[in-house]
Motif scaffolding. Structure first.
Motif, PDB file in Angstrom:
ATOM      1  N   LYS A 126      23.622 -49.141  10.892  1.00  0.00           N
ATOM      2  CA  LYS A 126      23.658 -49.876   9.622  1.00  0.00           C
ATOM      3  C   LYS A 126      22.675 -51.044   9.645  1.00  0.00           C
ATOM      4  O   LYS A 126      21.995 -51.318   8.652  1.00  0.00           O
ATOM      5  CB  LYS A 126      25.067 -50.385   9.343  1.00  0.00           C
ATOM      6  N   THR A 176      19.216 -49.672   9.122  1.00  0.00           N
ATOM      7  CA  THR A 176      19.057 -49.335   7.704  1.00  0.00           C
ATOM      8  C   THR A 176      18.851 -50.586   6.864  1.00  0.00           C
ATOM      9  O   THR A 176      17.967 -50.623   5.985  1.00  0.00           O
ATOM     10  CB  THR A 176      20.289 -48.556   7.190  1.00  0.00           C
ATOM     11  N   ASP A 177      19.637 -51.618   7.143  1.00  0.00           N
ATOM     12  CA  ASP A 177      19.502 -52.876   6.415  1.00  0.00           C
ATOM     13  C   ASP A 177      18.129 -53.507   6.644  1.00  0.00           C
ATOM     14  O   ASP A 177      17.532 -54.065   5.721  1.00  0.00           O
ATOM     15  CB  ASP A 177      20.601 -53.861   6.812  1.00  0.00           C
ATOM     16  N   MET A 192      15.560 -51.596   4.636  1.00  0.00           N
ATOM     17  CA  MET A 192      15.722 -51.884   3.204  1.00  0.00           C
ATOM     18  C   MET A 192      15.377 -53.330   2.857  1.00  0.00           C
ATOM     19  O   MET A 192      15.355 -53.694   1.695  1.00  0.00           O
ATOM     20  CB  MET A 192      17.157 -51.600   2.771  1.00  0.00           C
TER      21      MET A 192
END
Length: 128
Positions: A54, A57-58, A61
């Protein structure tokens, strides 16, 4: 991580950052504590991997800016997974060694380490 010379355990395994002592486990006849310990640590490794994924991914992004924090989480998850796989491999190796041990069952004439001699009931004699 230093290894405890008395138990042979790594001192950091199984503890969180706030814990000051290693978890205490008691032995039961059915091995439930060992099973619980393995499942708990499996779940911890899974959570670490999910959190690291996560965070990556963060970062991709644009939500997370601290690459050091992300890489530390990824590396911790990787080390935890490698340790888990080493334990798994050792358990499988031990199980296979037990299977190869070749334990032979007792012969029907043996009882608890003593040999029961059977009387010869044949009708032939040595003089015939």
């Amino acid at each position: 991580m230093p290894i405890d010379p008395l138990t042979g355990r790594l001192e950091g395994i199984g503890r969180t950052a706030g814990d000051s002592k290693a978890p205490q486990h008691t032995q039961t006849a059915d091995g439930e504590d060992f099973k619980k310990y393995l499942l708990d640590n499996l779940n911890k490794v899974n959570t670490m991997q999910q959190d690291a994924g996560k965070m990556v991914t963060d970062m991709v992004m644009g939500k997370e800016q601290d690459i050091t924090k992300v890489m530390t989480a990824v590396e911790k998850a990787s080390v935890a997974f490698d340790t888990l796989m080493a334990v798994r491999n050792k358990l499988v190796e031990s199980y296979q060694e037990i299977l190869r041990a070749g334990v032979t069952p007792l012969h029907p004439t043996q009882r608890f380490g003593t040999v029961v001699l059977l009387k010869n009931t044949s009708s032939t004699s040595l003089g015939d």
